[in-house]
Design a protein around this motif. Structure first.
Motif, mmCIF file in Angstrom:
data_model
loop_
_atom_site.group_PDB
_atom_site.id
_atom_site.type_symbol
_atom_site.label_atom_id
_atom_site.label_comp_id
_atom_site.label_asym_id
_atom_site.label_seq_id
_atom_site.Cartn_x
_atom_site.Cartn_y
_atom_site.Cartn_z
ATOM 1 N N HIS A 1 0.828 -1.192 0.000
ATOM 2 C CA HIS A 1 0.000 0.000 0.000
ATOM 3 C C HIS A 1 0.872 1.256 0.000
ATOM 4 O O HIS A 1 2.039 1.224 0.379
ATOM 5 C CB HIS A 1 -0.923 -0.011 1.219
ATOM 6 C CG HIS A 1 -1.828 -1.208 1.261
ATOM 7 N ND1 HIS A 1 -2.984 -1.296 0.513
ATOM 8 C CD2 HIS A 1 -1.734 -2.377 1.949
ATOM 9 C CE1 HIS A 1 -3.576 -2.458 0.747
ATOM 10 N NE2 HIS A 1 -2.828 -3.136 1.608
ATOM 11 N N GLN A 2 0.252 2.363 -0.416
ATOM 12 C CA GLN A 2 1.029 3.598 -0.502
ATOM 13 C C GLN A 2 1.572 4.019 0.855
ATOM 14 O O GLN A 2 2.675 4.558 0.953
ATOM 15 C CB GLN A 2 0.177 4.721 -1.109
ATOM 16 C CG GLN A 2 0.973 5.973 -1.434
ATOM 17 C CD GLN A 2 0.171 6.969 -2.237
ATOM 18 O OE1 GLN A 2 -0.998 6.765 -2.531
ATOM 19 N NE2 GLN A 2 0.796 8.075 -2.608
ATOM 20 N N ASP A 3 0.817 3.761 1.933
ATOM 21 C CA ASP A 3 1.309 4.108 3.267
ATOM 22 C C ASP A 3 2.203 3.021 3.865
ATOM 23 O O ASP A 3 2.658 3.127 4.998
ATOM 24 C CB ASP A 3 0.142 4.405 4.212
ATOM 25 C CG ASP A 3 -0.743 3.186 4.471
ATOM 26 O OD1 ASP A 3 -0.427 2.083 3.977
ATOM 27 O OD2 ASP A 3 -1.762 3.338 5.170
ATOM 28 N N ALA B 1 1.935 0.418 5.387
ATOM 29 C CA ALA B 1 1.359 -0.394 6.467
ATOM 30 C C ALA B 1 2.442 -1.070 7.311
ATOM 31 O O ALA B 1 2.330 -2.234 7.680
ATOM 32 C CB ALA B 1 0.394 -1.440 5.897
ATOM 33 N N SER C 1 6.453 6.809 -4.857
ATOM 34 C CA SER C 1 5.969 8.088 -4.328
ATOM 35 C C SER C 1 6.875 8.585 -3.205
ATOM 36 O O SER C 1 7.252 7.839 -2.306
ATOM 37 C CB SER C 1 4.547 7.912 -3.802
ATOM 38 O OG SER C 1 4.084 9.104 -3.210
ATOM 39 N N GLN D 1 10.375 1.109 1.780
ATOM 40 C CA GLN D 1 9.622 0.614 0.631
ATOM 41 C C GLN D 1 10.080 -0.787 0.258
ATOM 42 O O GLN D 1 9.266 -1.674 -0.045
ATOM 43 C CB GLN D 1 9.818 1.568 -0.557
ATOM 44 C CG GLN D 1 8.958 1.282 -1.766
ATOM 45 C CD GLN D 1 7.507 1.612 -1.546
ATOM 46 O OE1 GLN D 1 6.695 0.724 -1.293
ATOM 47 N NE2 GLN D 1 7.161 2.886 -1.629
#
Length: 250
Positions: free
Chosen positions: A87-89, A91, A174, A152
């Motif tokens: 996920h972008q955040d 997790a 990102s 990441q």
């Protein structure tokens, strides 16, 4: 795309109140292939990714996993079929170590002792990272002490460690610098080289063209282009993302 579809969808529609988030979304990811899912803001990328993960249930159409239609009622259903997500955040739990994060929700207990089998978990985490050529200063440091690119990479390695079918990634470059982004692009290709299907949602068009085998473009919830990445340029994608009309004119 020819061959088996390890994750994808056919004619997906999803409505939220008066908004058609998805109208006619189609995509297919083959084993060992990278598909980039791109589109302007509001095109439906996140909604489609959540639908493929079982977070959203479609109003119409089929989700495909391992070349067959499936009914997903939660993200647990997708995980049970071998589909994991980054996920972008990310997790990740910032206060926990790399090893603890990689086994979050999958902890291994020592038989009969009621405590975590930390040596086994550390060995398996180290192997998973090494297989993707990820180098970290230590596996015992808290995640918060790692750089953005390292975090990441840990999130990707964790997903790959538990995936059997495919990995879905939401904006993996990102907020990363140029060098870190290039490392993540190489990592995406390494994940596919392990035989997993990879679907990547990204606004980073130059880099995603480097990583992808195929590009799927969404426009107002509809798939309007599905083509080999090698046939496309960034201007091609931008023109399709922002200028598509039914007659094909800009």
């Amino acid at each position: 795309m020819t061959g088996a579809c390890v994750v994808g969808c056919r004619r997906i529609a999803k409505r939220f109140g008066h908004v058609d988030a998805l109208r006619e979304a189609n995509t297919a990811v083959g084993a060992g292939k990278v598909v980039a899912l791109v589109g302007d803001n509001g095109a439906g990328k996140s909604t489609l990714m959540k639908t493929l993960l079982g977070i959203n249930r479609p109003d119409r159409g089929e989700v495909i996993i391992d070349d067959r239609p499936v009914q997903l009622h939660s993200i647990r259903d997708a995980q049970a079929l071998g589909v994991e997500a980054v996920h972008q955040d990310l997790a990740l739990a910032p206060q926990l170590s790399v090893v603890d994060n990689m086994f979050l929700g999958h902890e291994i207990a020592s038989r009969g002792l009621g405590v975590l089998a930390r040596d086994e978990m550390a060995d398996r985490a180290a192997k998973a990272l090494a297989e993707l050529s990820i180098q970290l200063p230590s596996l015992t440091v808290p995640i918060r002490e790692l750089s953005g690119g390292q975090r990441q990479a840990v999130a990707v390695a964790r997903a790959v460690m538990w995936a059997r079918t495919a990995v879905l990634m939401d904006e993996p470059t990102s907020a990363l610098g140029a060098r870190q982004s290039e490392i993540i692009v190489d990592l995406i290709r390494a994940v596919a080289a392990r035989g997993l299907g990879v679907l990547v949602v990204s606004h980073d068009l130059p880099r995603i063209l480097q990583a992808a085998d195929t590009v799927t473009v969404l426009w107002r919830g509809e798939t309007v282009l599905d083509a080999p990445a090698s046939d496309l340029t960034v201007p091609d994608l931008v023109a399709t993302m922002v200028g598509y009309r039914k007659d094909g004119a800009a």
